[in-house]
Every structure is written in structure tokens, then in C-alpha cells.
Write a protein that holds these residues in place. Sequence first.
Motif, PDB file in Angstrom:
ATOM      1  N   GLU A  22       6.826 -16.938 -37.785  1.00 38.91           N
ATOM      2  CA  GLU A  22       6.904 -18.354 -37.431  1.00 38.91           C
ATOM      3  C   GLU A  22       7.946 -19.081 -38.262  1.00 38.91           C
ATOM      4  O   GLU A  22       8.580 -20.034 -37.802  1.00 38.91           O
ATOM      5  CB  GLU A  22       5.531 -19.026 -37.603  1.00 38.91           C
ATOM      6  N   ASP A  23       8.116 -18.620 -39.512  1.00 37.94           N
ATOM      7  CA  ASP A  23       9.065 -19.277 -40.418  1.00 37.94           C
ATOM      8  C   ASP A  23      10.496 -19.214 -39.904  1.00 37.94           C
ATOM      9  O   ASP A  23      11.328 -20.047 -40.256  1.00 37.94           O
ATOM     10  CB  ASP A  23       9.022 -18.622 -41.805  1.00 37.94           C
ATOM     11  N   MET A  24      10.789 -18.197 -39.099  1.00 40.53           N
ATOM     12  CA  MET A  24      12.176 -17.953 -38.672  1.00 40.53           C
ATOM     13  C   MET A  24      12.603 -18.843 -37.512  1.00 40.53           C
ATOM     14  O   MET A  24      13.782 -18.888 -37.172  1.00 40.53           O
ATOM     15  CB  MET A  24      12.366 -16.490 -38.261  1.00 40.53           C
ATOM     16  N   LYS A  25      11.669 -19.560 -36.925  1.00 39.40           N
ATOM     17  CA  LYS A  25      11.972 -20.327 -35.720  1.00 39.40           C
ATOM     18  C   LYS A  25      12.914 -21.498 -35.982  1.00 39.40           C
ATOM     19  O   LYS A  25      13.449 -22.078 -35.035  1.00 39.40           O
ATOM     20  CB  LYS A  25      10.680 -20.804 -35.071  1.00 39.40           C
ATOM     21  N   ILE A  26      13.132 -21.838 -37.248  1.00 38.42           N
ATOM     22  CA  ILE A  26      14.101 -22.901 -37.537  1.00 38.42           C
ATOM     23  C   ILE A  26      15.516 -22.471 -37.184  1.00 38.42           C
ATOM     24  O   ILE A  26      16.399 -23.306 -37.005  1.00 38.42           O
ATOM     25  CB  ILE A  26      14.037 -23.339 -39.013  1.00 38.42           C
ATOM     26  N   ASN A  27      15.732 -21.151 -37.099  1.00 37.31           N
ATOM     27  CA  ASN A  27      17.036 -20.618 -36.682  1.00 37.31           C
ATOM     28  C   ASN A  27      16.881 -19.986 -35.299  1.00 37.31           C
ATOM     29  O   ASN A  27      16.359 -18.878 -35.169  1.00 37.31           O
ATOM     30  CB  ASN A  27      17.529 -19.567 -37.677  1.00 37.31           C
ATOM     31  N   PRO A  28      17.348 -20.663 -34.255  1.00 43.73           N
ATOM     32  CA  PRO A  28      17.171 -20.127 -32.902  1.00 43.73           C
ATOM     33  C   PRO A  28      17.939 -18.838 -32.655  1.00 43.73           C
ATOM     34  O   PRO A  28      17.658 -18.137 -31.676  1.00 43.73           O
ATOM     35  CB  PRO A  28      17.696 -21.261 -32.009  1.00 43.73           C
ATOM     36  N   ILE A 121      14.453 -21.405 -58.589  1.00 46.28           N
ATOM     37  CA  ILE A 121      14.997 -20.043 -58.532  1.00 46.28           C
ATOM     38  C   ILE A 121      14.228 -19.274 -57.466  1.00 46.28           C
ATOM     39  O   ILE A 121      12.995 -19.271 -57.459  1.00 46.28           O
ATOM     40  CB  ILE A 121      14.872 -19.318 -59.884  1.00 46.28           C
ATOM     41  N   GLU A 122      14.977 -18.634 -56.572  1.00 51.24           N
ATOM     42  CA  GLU A 122      14.364 -17.873 -55.490  1.00 51.24           C
ATOM     43  C   GLU A 122      14.749 -16.399 -55.558  1.00 51.24           C
ATOM     44  O   GLU A 122      15.910 -16.061 -55.789  1.00 51.24           O
ATOM     45  CB  GLU A 122      14.806 -18.407 -54.126  1.00 51.24           C
ATOM     46  N   SER A 123      13.766 -15.549 -55.343  1.00 49.52           N
ATOM     47  CA  SER A 123      13.995 -14.136 -55.051  1.00 49.52           C
ATOM     48  C   SER A 123      13.494 -13.924 -53.628  1.00 49.52           C
ATOM     49  O   SER A 123      12.288 -13.971 -53.375  1.00 49.52           O
ATOM     50  CB  SER A 123      13.234 -13.240 -56.033  1.00 49.52           C
ATOM     51  N   VAL A 124      14.429 -13.715 -52.704  1.00 53.17           N
ATOM     52  CA  VAL A 124      14.061 -13.662 -51.293  1.00 53.17           C
ATOM     53  C   VAL A 124      14.281 -12.259 -50.723  1.00 53.17           C
ATOM     54  O   VAL A 124      15.103 -11.486 -51.220  1.00 53.17           O
ATOM     55  CB  VAL A 124      14.852 -14.694 -50.462  1.00 53.17           C
ATOM     56  N   ILE A 125      13.565 -11.966 -49.676  1.00 55.30           N
ATOM     57  CA  ILE A 125      13.673 -10.672 -49.006  1.00 55.30           C
ATOM     58  C   ILE A 125      14.595 -10.788 -47.791  1.00 55.30           C
ATOM     59  O   ILE A 125      14.950 -11.886 -47.354  1.00 55.30           O
ATOM     60  CB  ILE A 125      12.292 -10.167 -48.557  1.00 55.30           C
ATOM     61  N   GLY A 130      19.300  -9.938 -41.959  1.00 54.45           N
ATOM     62  CA  GLY A 130      19.395 -11.188 -41.216  1.00 54.45           C
ATOM     63  C   GLY A 130      18.889 -12.445 -41.882  1.00 54.45           C
ATOM     64  O   GLY A 130      18.953 -13.517 -41.281  1.00 54.45           O
ATOM     65  N   GLY A 131      18.359 -12.355 -43.104  1.00 59.08           N
ATOM     66  CA  GLY A 131      18.047 -13.577 -43.846  1.00 59.08           C
ATOM     67  C   GLY A 131      16.651 -14.132 -43.659  1.00 59.08           C
ATOM     68  O   GLY A 131      16.435 -15.338 -43.825  1.00 59.08           O
ATOM     69  N   ALA A 132      15.669 -13.281 -43.372  1.00 59.77           N
ATOM     70  CA  ALA A 132      14.310 -13.757 -43.140  1.00 59.77           C
ATOM     71  C   ALA A 132      13.744 -14.507 -44.343  1.00 59.77           C
ATOM     72  O   ALA A 132      13.072 -15.528 -44.197  1.00 59.77           O
ATOM     73  CB  ALA A 132      13.390 -12.587 -42.783  1.00 59.77           C
TER      74      ALA A 132
END
Length: 381
Positions: A22-28, A121-125, A130-132
Motif C-alpha cells: 500500500e505504501d508504494m501507491k504514492i508512485n503510480p 537517518i534512514e536505512s531503507v530496503i 525500484g525503491g520500495a
Amino acid sequence: MYFSSILKKLSFDVDMWEPSTEDMKINPDFLAAREDYKGSPNVAGTLKGKGGGRSILLNGHIDVVPGGDNDWNDSPWSGKLEDGKIYGRGACDMKGGIIANVMAVKAIMDSGIQLNGDVIIESVIGEETGGAGTLSAISRGYKADGAIVPEPTDMQLCPVSMGVTWFRIIIKGLAAHGATSYLGVNAINKASMIVQKLNEFEAKRIKEIKHELYKHHPAPFSVNIGIIKGGIFPTSVPDEVIIEGRMSFSPDEEISEARRELENAVYGAAREDGWLKEHMPQIEWYGFCLNSGSVDKEHALVKTIADNYKYVKNDDPNIVGTPWGTDAGALIRYGNTPAVVFGPGPGGTAHKANEYVDVEKLIETTKIIACTILDWCGYEQ
């Protein structure tokens, strides 16, 4: 857990969660590479300032491409320090940058300095697919007045990130025995026509699409054919070929526009062939899409980083566009956060065997980020 424990020791308020689709829906334009993100948490830490200063977000992706076992002098996971280089998969892309973020803030705190603005500070996956992670962090509310993404730019300052998307083309033929090939349609032969058209399409893009910050790059907005699969047996006429590849696009292009141009090139070639005209190739956009983004060269964050580069290095930085997609595009487009890509290197070792980060560049990058945080957020000693 390890990264969250580091931030907690530095008195950050730590948030750890598993992204949701659901979080990814900001990027169509987002293309999911997996069904869920169980076991792959994001970590975000917030260090609250005293107030009255600008906030800064330090973003870094923790995921890496596969290590592979061939051609490495040591294990891809050795972390070996030798001759001023730290070796291992992800050392350059981009755990070096993540450590620069952490150590920059630690140096400020160890100096007894209190910042006015907040530091995140972010550690992202998921950047490599694709930047999820960054999209999830944005959806969760993590935004700031400015952001640094310390990808391995070789300490070049990049206010512009190109976009990247993957494509798949499925070309149908007609199966037959190799001895009676005239009864079939060879999909490999038909695919060769599409490959030729893609090469022509790439050459046209390289010639026509220009950007001020890519003058140094011989072919920034390219089309790369990475995989071709077709045929099942040497004495059979192949009835299907699958072509997979990568297309990069300029920050001045919309992704829909770039995709449409590739589709038009493929369909145009197909219409010139009797068989393909009646059996049009199928084009899919799959698996990976990092949108482009740009910040003006005169933006205050760009100038602040440049000033501190000169303070540390006694020289002016080279200001260019990134040679690959990054999470900066999402921060700019969907997080309303001006983002600049600036980190150690050498970027040329990323995704390769014997990948490494240069320790001297890592230390210099850390100093520049620390000084930028001070100037950007404001402080009291």
C-alpha cells in the motif's frame, strides 16, 4: 536490529517497520519486485533539534545486488581492509554512504553541539529493485527541508538523478522441425529485427536528448539489452523469444513519454514485417522503475554542500548528474524533499567483483556531510 541499535545509542528516536505494498501507491509508476516485504524492515531514526533550524534527511539503502562467487579475491562478505580500501558486496553501494551519515552525526554529538533542526537517518530496503523502502518511508511521513543520498558518486555533487525502468518484449514465431523450417516462423530471426530497431532507437536518444549536467557522459540516456531467451532445441524452429532490458531517461522526460517512444519504435519495426504485423510483440514494463528527479544547481542545499566540499577539500566540487537511478527521485517527486546525491566511491566498483569503498573518500565525505548538517540545521555549541 543492528542499525536500529546504533541509532538508539546516539539518542535517536527509532522507528522500524516492514513496508507494505500500500505504501508504494504514492508512485503510480512503481513496479513491485516482490509480493511482500516480510523480514526486510526499514529503519528511520529522528534526532530532534532545539527548534528554529531546517531539517535534514540522510537516506541510504541497505540492500545490495547478489554477491556472486566468481572473480572475487576474497569472500564477497569479507569486509577486508587492505591498502586503504574496505572490500565486500555493498561496501561501495552503499554501506559506505550509510556509515558516513551515521558518523557525521556522531561527530557532531561527540563535540557537544546541539542542532537547531531535526536530523532523520534512514536505512531503507529495495532500492536495487525500484525503491520500495524510500516510498514506504515517505508514505509513513518522513520528509525534510533537504536530503542527502550518499550513493557512490566519487564525491561528485549530483543535484540531478536520471530515471531508469526495465522492459520485457515477447516475440512470437511458429514452431516447426528444423528440416522443414519453411513451415514455421523463426522467432529468433524476428527478434533480431527488433534488436536492430532498439539499437537504432538508442542511438537516436543519445544524439537528441541532452542535459546540461550530462555533458561529460557519452551515453547517459541509453537502452541496454541485458537478456535474450529463445528456443528449446537445436533442431526446432523457435516459436518465442523474450528480450529484457533497461532504459534510462532524462529528468526532463516524463516516464510515460520515454516508455511510449520505446513502444513506438518496437511497434514501428513490427509493422514493417508481414508476420509481426499480424502477431505484434508484447511489451511489458516490469520489476524495476526509479523515477528521475532534479534540484536546481542554485538551491541552498547544493550551495551548502559545495561550500563545505571546498572547506574540506580546498577545491570546488564537480557538479554532474548521476549515471544511474537513485532514491533521490522519489524524495523529490513524492516526498517534496529537495535531495542531492553525494557520497564516496569509487562508483565504478559497484555491482562488480572486488567491490570496495575508498577509506580516505569515506572520511572526507563524512566531514563534508557533518559540516553540511551544521550549516543547514543551525546549531548552538
